[in-house]
Motif scaffolding. Structure first.
Motif, short mmCIF file in Angstrom:
data_model
loop_
_atom_site.label_atom_id
_atom_site.label_comp_id
_atom_site.label_asym_id
_atom_site.label_seq_id
_atom_site.Cartn_x
_atom_site.Cartn_y
_atom_site.Cartn_z
N LEU A 50 -8.70 2.30 5.00
CA LEU A 50 -8.70 1.41 3.84
C LEU A 50 -9.02 0.02 4.36
O LEU A 50 -8.37 -0.49 5.27
CB LEU A 50 -7.33 1.41 3.15
CG LEU A 50 -7.14 0.37 2.04
CD1 LEU A 50 -7.98 0.71 0.83
CD2 LEU A 50 -5.67 0.25 1.66
N SER A 51 -10.03 -0.59 3.77
CA SER A 51 -10.47 -1.93 4.20
C SER A 51 -10.16 -2.94 3.11
O SER A 51 -10.53 -2.75 1.94
CB SER A 51 -11.97 -1.93 4.50
OG SER A 51 -12.44 -3.25 4.71
N ILE A 73 0.86 -1.19 0.00
CA ILE A 73 0.00 0.00 0.00
C ILE A 73 0.89 1.23 0.00
O ILE A 73 1.82 1.34 0.81
CB ILE A 73 -0.92 0.00 1.23
CG1 ILE A 73 -1.73 -1.30 1.27
CG2 ILE A 73 -1.86 1.20 1.21
CD1 ILE A 73 -2.47 -1.50 2.56
N SER A 74 0.61 2.15 -0.90
CA SER A 74 1.45 3.34 -1.02
C SER A 74 0.60 4.55 -1.39
O SER A 74 -0.51 4.42 -1.92
CB SER A 74 2.55 3.12 -2.07
OG SER A 74 1.98 2.74 -3.31
N VAL A 75 1.15 5.73 -1.07
CA VAL A 75 0.53 7.00 -1.44
C VAL A 75 1.35 7.60 -2.57
O VAL A 75 2.56 7.84 -2.42
CB VAL A 75 0.46 7.96 -0.25
CG1 VAL A 75 -0.10 9.30 -0.68
CG2 VAL A 75 -0.38 7.35 0.88
N ASN A 125 -5.05 2.61 8.68
CA ASN A 125 -5.29 4.03 8.95
C ASN A 125 -4.50 4.84 7.92
O ASN A 125 -3.27 4.81 7.91
CB ASN A 125 -4.85 4.38 10.37
CG ASN A 125 -5.22 5.80 10.74
OD1 ASN A 125 -4.92 6.75 10.02
ND2 ASN A 125 -5.87 5.94 11.89
N ILE A 126 -5.19 5.58 7.07
CA ILE A 126 -4.52 6.30 5.97
C ILE A 126 -3.68 7.46 6.49
O ILE A 126 -2.64 7.79 5.92
CB ILE A 126 -5.57 6.80 4.95
CG1 ILE A 126 -6.38 5.61 4.42
CG2 ILE A 126 -4.89 7.51 3.79
CD1 ILE A 126 -5.54 4.51 3.82
N ASN A 127 -4.09 8.08 7.59
CA ASN A 127 -3.27 9.16 8.15
C ASN A 127 -1.87 8.67 8.51
O ASN A 127 -0.86 9.32 8.22
CB ASN A 127 -3.95 9.75 9.39
CG ASN A 127 -5.14 10.61 9.03
OD1 ASN A 127 -5.19 11.17 7.93
ND2 ASN A 127 -6.09 10.72 9.93
N TYR A 132 -12.45 1.97 -0.10
CA TYR A 132 -11.97 3.23 0.48
C TYR A 132 -12.86 4.37 0.00
O TYR A 132 -13.14 4.51 -1.20
CB TYR A 132 -10.52 3.50 0.08
CG TYR A 132 -10.05 4.88 0.50
CD1 TYR A 132 -9.83 5.17 1.84
CD2 TYR A 132 -9.87 5.89 -0.45
CE1 TYR A 132 -9.42 6.43 2.23
CE2 TYR A 132 -9.46 7.15 -0.06
CZ TYR A 132 -9.24 7.43 1.29
OH TYR A 132 -8.85 8.67 1.67
N ASN A 133 -13.31 5.18 0.94
CA ASN A 133 -14.06 6.40 0.64
C ASN A 133 -15.23 6.15 -0.30
O ASN A 133 -15.46 6.88 -1.26
CB ASN A 133 -13.11 7.45 0.05
CG ASN A 133 -13.68 8.85 0.14
OD1 ASN A 133 -14.57 9.11 0.96
ND2 ASN A 133 -13.17 9.75 -0.69
#
Length: 755
Positions: free
Chosen positions: A198-199, A124-126, A220-222, A163-164
């Motif tokens: 994110l689930s 998982i990456s931003v 937790n995305i934060n 997500y969202n």
């Protein structure tokens, strides 16, 4: 330096269990799982809502285990067993309570959405920076060891990434080791102060019925934004726990557990301690009192006495001084005893040490002694009852075509049958003097003489009772009552057979006590066995006289009698095997019957026991010992041994374990435990393997086409049960004795021992 964890388990009893049978009762038993691996099944306690088990186990664990769970089920002979509830205890709870956990614990309802297992590999990456809108990228690579939800022994797992408000899904059919290798991107909403969760969920897809939940991971995305990227294997967790309407109504279990981490140093570190202990038992030969052993005896608590006794017995066996050690304890016990009727009746260090010694040194002797009579009772399954208050006419059936048996008929037949069993057992005991291990004969000879010196009574009873208190009351009788715990049978007895075994064990205990009047006064319905018991007492005295005289013989036959069961003897027996190198799995059943021998450094097998042509595998070349998926061979009892040849080629040997192995009835888990222990010191082990088979140009587990693929599941190096045939490990025993001495160092006031 070796590291491992050991879990001591005692399943004591249950209470207030719910009614599951039309009789208004239940037939409860327990299954114990480490994470999701079943390792123990207790006896079934018939027709009760408050069962008592009292079963004890020692389990060796890898450091990464997470949970130990106790499932209570109701056994049904005609349908599937009913699940009553479970108790789960985390490793964290056991770790923060080094003294152990002991108490009543409420059973909880088993929710399918909480019974999850396996791991998923994610990256998982931003992405993005500056003026470019940032995106959240979730790459779903693979999963392993997912729960089997379908009848074909697999699942149809699909991953759901959310997500969202946006969701992606991808499915892989017929696999518990799916490889998706897919990426999903989401736009990060920068306007939100909290960018949310994110689930990643995994489900088993079903065409007709409801999809089955397999587990999920939340991020937790934060926190992820500060790290930019997170990758690895993540354990699938359950759905949010739901409040059970059965909370507190399913009954409870009383459990005792203690987790111990063990770090074993090289042998040289324990030399001062082993020398001190050896001198403490050797000094009595020169007339000096062994103060060190006496201090250990006085400072050992009831809670630790059995464990300390086990460690000391095994350490002195390795030093060749167990006879001298037990003699020291006999003298200590006799010095403290003033009333001969109480001799060796308490759970003293002497009693516990002698009990441990018999289990380590005499188990093969016990199997030869009891094997035939135990098998006869299991096979005949006769209804036996002497207590009039417990006779059930419907259980006994009819005496003839038209006449129902009376209570008197049943008791008379039961008495005759029990006398027949008792006569066969006593004959076996009398004959066993010729094959009882020499060391056991020597220890009983010492005991016999010490008691005779201390209590020279004119009736010569006390010295006989001292021997029978160990041989009959602490060794033979417990094995008769619970043959599975002594590996005499693969399964626990049913209710009818259990009652027969209990009555026979009572008769043996009465003979061991050498007092028929005391038994008949407590249980007057045993009076019908009094003539047989009286005759048995006379026969047992003759046997003991012969047994304690065996040490005087020096003939070769006596010296070469059955050896100690301390892991030095070869294990052998018939198994069904299939050996594969580069060839694919045949369409028909590949297993053939071989005679297998497991020695200290080699696994060999041939078509017959005396065949000259055989194949072998060097144990140091074994790289993995693991289970095989049930769907591969239609059996849950197949395991695989993966080894490397000198040429570098890899060979896999498949074994069907649902057989009687090495003269010991072994289930699949126990069979796997035997092989894992044999290869425990191997260094060139695999980190991953295939739990499936290579067939039709692909692996059945993960569907990969390359046969050389490294594997889709990690090797676990297994959970193993401590058994009587385990090899002696003097360094481990010395380390455990050292830990005990450290815990009582102030009380015994000994100088510091550097280890």
């Amino acid at each position: 330096m070796a590291k491992r964890s050991t879990l001591f388990i005692r399943i004591v009893e249950g209470k207030n269990l719910p009614i599951k049978d039309i009789t208004g009762s239940s037939d409860p038993y327990c299954i114990v799982k480490i994470d999701n691996e079943a390792i123990i099944r207790t006896a079934t306690i018939w027709k009760t809502l408050s069962p008592f088990w009292g079963e004890e186990y020692t389990v060796h664990l890898p450091p990464y285990f997470r949970t130990v769970s106790f499932y209570v089920l109701d056994e049904d002979s005609l349908s599937r067993d009913d699940v009553i509830g479970k108790v789960s205890i985390s490793k964290e709870l056991l770790t923060v309570k080094p003294q152990g956990v002991d108490g009543w614990m409420n059973l909880t309802e088993i929710d399918p959405d909480e019974e999850v297992q396996g791991e998923i590999h994610l990256q998982i990456s931003v992405l993005g920076d500056g003026d470019i809108p940032r995106k959240l990228c979730c790459q779903v690579l693979e999963a392993r060891d997912l729960a089997k939800k379908d009848r074909n022994g697999a699942s149809d797992p699909f991953v759901r990434v959310r997500y969202n408000g946006k969701t992606y899904e991808s499915v892989v059919k017929k696999s518990c080791y799916p490889r998706w290798n897919e990426s999903f991107e989401f736009e990060l909403d920068e306007t939100l102060s909290d960018t949310g969760l994110l689930s990643v969920e995994v489900w088993d897809w079903d065409l007709v019925s409801r999809n089955d939940f397999l587990g999920k991971v939340l991020f937790n995305i934060n926190k992820l934004q500060s790290a930019q990227q997170e990758e690895g294997w993540f354990r699938l967790g359950p759905d949010k726990s739901k409040h059970s309407e059965y909370e507190g109504t399913l009954g409870s279990l009383r459990l005792q557990l203690r987790l111990r981490d063990e770090v074993v140093l090289p042998s040289s570190h324990y030399k001062p301690l082993t020398e001190l202990l050896s001198q403490s038992v050797g000094s009595q030969l020169n007339g000096n009192w062994p103060d060190f052993i006496m201090l250990i005896d006085e400072t050992t608590t009831a809670e630790s006495r059995q464990e300390v006794a086990n460690n000391l017995v095994k350490l002195f066996l390795g030093q060749g001084l167990v006879k001298e050690f037990l003699d020291v304890l006999f003298k200590l016990e006799l010095e403290k005893t003033t009333e001969p009727n109480t001799l060796f009746r308490s759970n003293s260090l002497a009693s516990k040490s002698m009990e441990s010694f018999l289990k380590v040194a005499g188990m093969q002797y016990l199997h030869r002694l009891l094997g035939a009579i135990i098998n006869r009772i299991f096979e005949e399954k006769k209804y036996v009852e002497l207590d009039p208050s417990k006779v059930e006419l419907k259980e006994a059936g009819c005496a003839g075509l038209h006449r129902q048996q009376t209570e008197s008929d049943i008791i008379q037949q039961s008495s005759s049958l029990l006398q027949s069993y008792l006569s066969e057992l006593l004959t076996s005991i009398l004959q066993s003097a010729s094959y009882c291990p020499l060391l056991i004969c020597q220890v009983f000879h010492q005991l016999y003489l010490r008691v005779q010196e201390r209590f020279p009574d004119p009736e010569y009873r006390v010295k006989f009772i001292a021997v029978t208190s160990f041989l009959c009351l602490r060794f033979i009788s417990p094995a008769i009552m619970s043959p599975k715990l002594f590996h005499l049978r693969e399964k626990h007895a049913d209710a009818r057979t259990s009652r027969t075994l209990l009555l026979l064990a009572k008769a043996v205990q009465t003979i061991g006590n050498m007092d028929t009047l005391a038994c008949c006064s407590k249980e007057p319905w045993m009076v019908c066995l009094q003539p047989a018991i009286q005759q048995g007492i006379t026969q047992l005295k003759d046997f003991i006289t012969k047994l304690v005289s065996c040490h005087e013989s020096e003939d070769l036959e006596l010296q070469t009698r059955m050896s100690l069961q301390c892991g030095t003897m070869e294990k052998e027996g018939f198994l069904f095997l299939h050996r594969t190198k580069d060839k694919c799995m045949p369409m028909t059943s590949p297993f053939k019957k071989y005679y297998v021998t497991l020695s200290k450094d080699t696994l060999s097998y041939s078509r017959t026991q005396h065949s000259k042509k055989s194949s072998s595998i060097s144990l140091p070349k074994i790289r993995a010992v693991e289970k095989v998926e049930e769907k591969c061979f239609g059996s849950a009892n197949v395991m695989q041994i993966i080894s490397s040849e000198d040429s570098g080629l890899q060979e896999t040997l498949y074994l069907d374990c649902k057989v009687r192995l090495f003269d010991v009835s072994l289930c699949h888990t126990l069979c796997l435990s035997v092989w894992l222990k044999a290869c425990s010191h191997n260094t060139n082990t695999m980190s991953c393997y295939h739990p499936g088979i290579y067939k039709a140009d692909r692996w059945s587990c993960c569907h990969q086409k390359e046969k050389s693929d490294s594997g889709c599941d990690k090797t676990r190096h297994g959970v193993t049960l401590q058994e009587w045939y385990d090899p002696l490990d003097p360094d481990l025993e010395a380390q455990l004795i050292y830990q005990h001495l450290r815990s009582v160092q102030q009380a015994i006031s000994i100088p510091s021992i550097r280890v």
